[in-house]
Scaffold this motif. Structure first.
Motif, mmCIF file in Angstrom:
data_model
loop_
_atom_site.group_PDB
_atom_site.id
_atom_site.type_symbol
_atom_site.label_atom_id
_atom_site.label_comp_id
_atom_site.label_asym_id
_atom_site.label_seq_id
_atom_site.Cartn_x
_atom_site.Cartn_y
_atom_site.Cartn_z
ATOM 1 N N GLU A 205 0.831 -1.205 0.000
ATOM 2 C CA GLU A 205 0.000 0.000 0.000
ATOM 3 C C GLU A 205 0.865 1.255 0.000
ATOM 4 N N ALA A 206 1.947 1.250 0.732
ATOM 5 C CA ALA A 206 2.838 2.416 0.768
ATOM 6 C C ALA A 206 3.457 2.661 -0.607
ATOM 7 N N VAL A 207 3.862 1.605 -1.285
ATOM 8 C CA VAL A 207 4.440 1.757 -2.627
ATOM 9 C C VAL A 207 3.376 2.205 -3.613
ATOM 10 N N ARG A 208 2.176 1.681 -3.484
ATOM 11 C CA ARG A 208 1.071 2.092 -4.357
ATOM 12 C C ARG A 208 0.805 3.590 -4.198
ATOM 13 N N LYS A 209 0.766 4.066 -2.965
ATOM 14 C CA LYS A 209 0.546 5.497 -2.714
ATOM 15 C C LYS A 209 1.725 6.330 -3.228
ATOM 16 N N TYR A 210 2.922 5.798 -3.080
ATOM 17 C CA TYR A 210 4.119 6.479 -3.586
ATOM 18 C C TYR A 210 3.999 6.691 -5.097
ATOM 19 N N ILE A 211 3.565 5.669 -5.807
ATOM 20 C CA ILE A 211 3.393 5.777 -7.261
ATOM 21 C C ILE A 211 2.253 6.743 -7.593
ATOM 22 N N MET A 212 1.189 6.701 -6.831
ATOM 23 C CA MET A 212 0.069 7.620 -7.053
ATOM 24 C C MET A 212 0.493 9.076 -6.902
ATOM 25 N N ASN A 213 1.443 9.345 -6.041
ATOM 26 C CA ASN A 213 1.847 10.710 -5.727
ATOM 27 C C ASN A 213 3.110 11.168 -6.451
ATOM 28 N N GLN A 214 3.390 10.575 -7.608
ATOM 29 C CA GLN A 214 4.574 10.955 -8.376
ATOM 30 C C GLN A 214 4.636 12.459 -8.658
ATOM 31 N N LYS A 215 3.546 13.026 -9.089
ATOM 32 C CA LYS A 215 3.536 14.451 -9.464
ATOM 33 C C LYS A 215 3.927 15.333 -8.274
ATOM 34 N N GLN A 216 3.411 15.001 -7.094
ATOM 35 C CA GLN A 216 3.690 15.812 -5.920
ATOM 36 C C GLN A 216 5.157 15.728 -5.497
ATOM 37 N N HIS A 217 5.686 14.508 -5.372
ATOM 38 C CA HIS A 217 7.051 14.449 -4.848
ATOM 39 C C HIS A 217 8.102 14.826 -5.884
ATOM 40 N N HIS A 218 7.745 14.804 -7.180
ATOM 41 C CA HIS A 218 8.712 15.242 -8.193
ATOM 42 C C HIS A 218 8.742 16.759 -8.358
ATOM 43 N N ARG A 219 7.920 17.460 -7.616
ATOM 44 C CA ARG A 219 8.036 18.927 -7.587
ATOM 45 C C ARG A 219 9.342 19.334 -6.924
ATOM 46 N N VAL A 220 9.841 18.476 -6.028
ATOM 47 C CA VAL A 220 11.066 18.798 -5.290
ATOM 48 C C VAL A 220 12.162 17.740 -5.437
ATOM 49 N N LEU A 221 11.887 16.658 -6.130
ATOM 50 C CA LEU A 221 12.834 15.551 -6.237
ATOM 51 C C LEU A 221 12.976 15.123 -7.696
ATOM 52 N N SER A 222 14.193 15.096 -8.206
ATOM 53 C CA SER A 222 14.430 14.669 -9.585
ATOM 54 C C SER A 222 14.337 13.147 -9.693
ATOM 55 N N PHE A 223 14.196 12.655 -10.915
ATOM 56 C CA PHE A 223 14.182 11.214 -11.153
ATOM 57 C C PHE A 223 15.500 10.596 -10.689
ATOM 58 N N VAL A 224 16.610 11.259 -10.953
ATOM 59 C CA VAL A 224 17.914 10.737 -10.537
ATOM 60 C C VAL A 224 17.962 10.588 -9.020
ATOM 61 N N SER A 225 17.524 11.617 -8.296
ATOM 62 C CA SER A 225 17.512 11.541 -6.827
ATOM 63 C C SER A 225 16.562 10.456 -6.335
ATOM 64 N N GLU A 226 15.386 10.380 -6.967
ATOM 65 C CA GLU A 226 14.415 9.358 -6.596
ATOM 66 C C GLU A 226 15.000 7.968 -6.784
ATOM 67 N N TYR A 227 15.601 7.727 -7.944
ATOM 68 C CA TYR A 227 16.119 6.395 -8.243
ATOM 69 C C TYR A 227 17.306 6.046 -7.340
ATOM 70 N N ARG A 228 18.142 7.033 -7.039
ATOM 71 C CA ARG A 228 19.244 6.784 -6.092
ATOM 72 C C ARG A 228 18.688 6.338 -4.738
ATOM 73 N N GLY A 229 17.591 6.957 -4.312
ATOM 74 C CA GLY A 229 16.964 6.567 -3.046
ATOM 75 C C GLY A 229 16.409 5.151 -3.086
ATOM 76 N N ILE A 230 15.777 4.798 -4.194
ATOM 77 C CA ILE A 230 15.242 3.435 -4.346
ATOM 78 C C ILE A 230 16.384 2.430 -4.321
ATOM 79 N N LEU A 231 17.475 2.737 -5.031
ATOM 80 C CA LEU A 231 18.632 1.843 -5.037
ATOM 81 C C LEU A 231 19.214 1.698 -3.632
#
Length: 149
Positions: free
Chosen positions: A108-134
């Motif tokens: 559920e947390a991952v599902r909500k994370y995906i749902m909120n892509q637009k919001q968290h990418h206002r302040v976080l780049s894809f590179v930063s996001e992917y580094r965090g996932i890694l």
């Protein structure tokens, strides 16, 4: 009787991380991916993303290799975007991808994370996001990022 619970968080980016997925028509792409996945008995929990990448939370059946599924969904969705005039700047997906296991308690947390892509990418780049996932998955900092190929 066999019991398989293989939920994956898939992440893949556009070639060179270029913004080519038109936000006005991204749902067409997600619908195509959803239909493609479900036709292969993949249970899709959520699809979302940004103009330069896509996330898919899904349960992949044991009969289907994760690598094979990712390869074909990327290839087929790329063909879809090449012939769809709503994606005029489309070139290709980046060569790599991420596939991360998700336990039942975290779905559920991952599902909500995906749902909120637009919001968290206002302040976080894809590179930063992917580094965090890694990092969360235990990969070293020197791991190449999607789209670096």
């Amino acid at each position: 009787m066999s019991h398989i619970a293989l939920t994956c968080h898939l992440v893949f980016g556009t070639y060179r991380r270029i913004d080519v997925i038109n936000e006005d028509h991204e749902k067409e792409l997600y619908k195509f991916m959803y239909d493609y996945a479900t036709s292969r008995d993949v249970y899709v929990r959520r699809i979302g993303g940004m103009p330069d990448h896509v996330h898919i939370l899904c349960d992949i059946p044991a009969k289907l290799a994760v690598a094979s599924f990712v390869q074909t969904i990327k290839a087929e969705s790329s063909k879809f975007m090449h012939v769809n005039n709503h994606f005029p700047s489309w070139t290709a997906w980046a060569e790599g991808y991420g596939a991360f296991s998700v336990d039942a308690a975290s779905r559920e947390a991952v599902r909500k994370y995906i749902m909120n892509q637009k919001q968290h990418h206002r302040v976080l780049s894809f590179v930063s996001e992917y580094r965090g996932i890694l990092s969360e998955a235990g990969f070293a900092d020197e791991t190449p990022l999607l789209g670096d190929e």
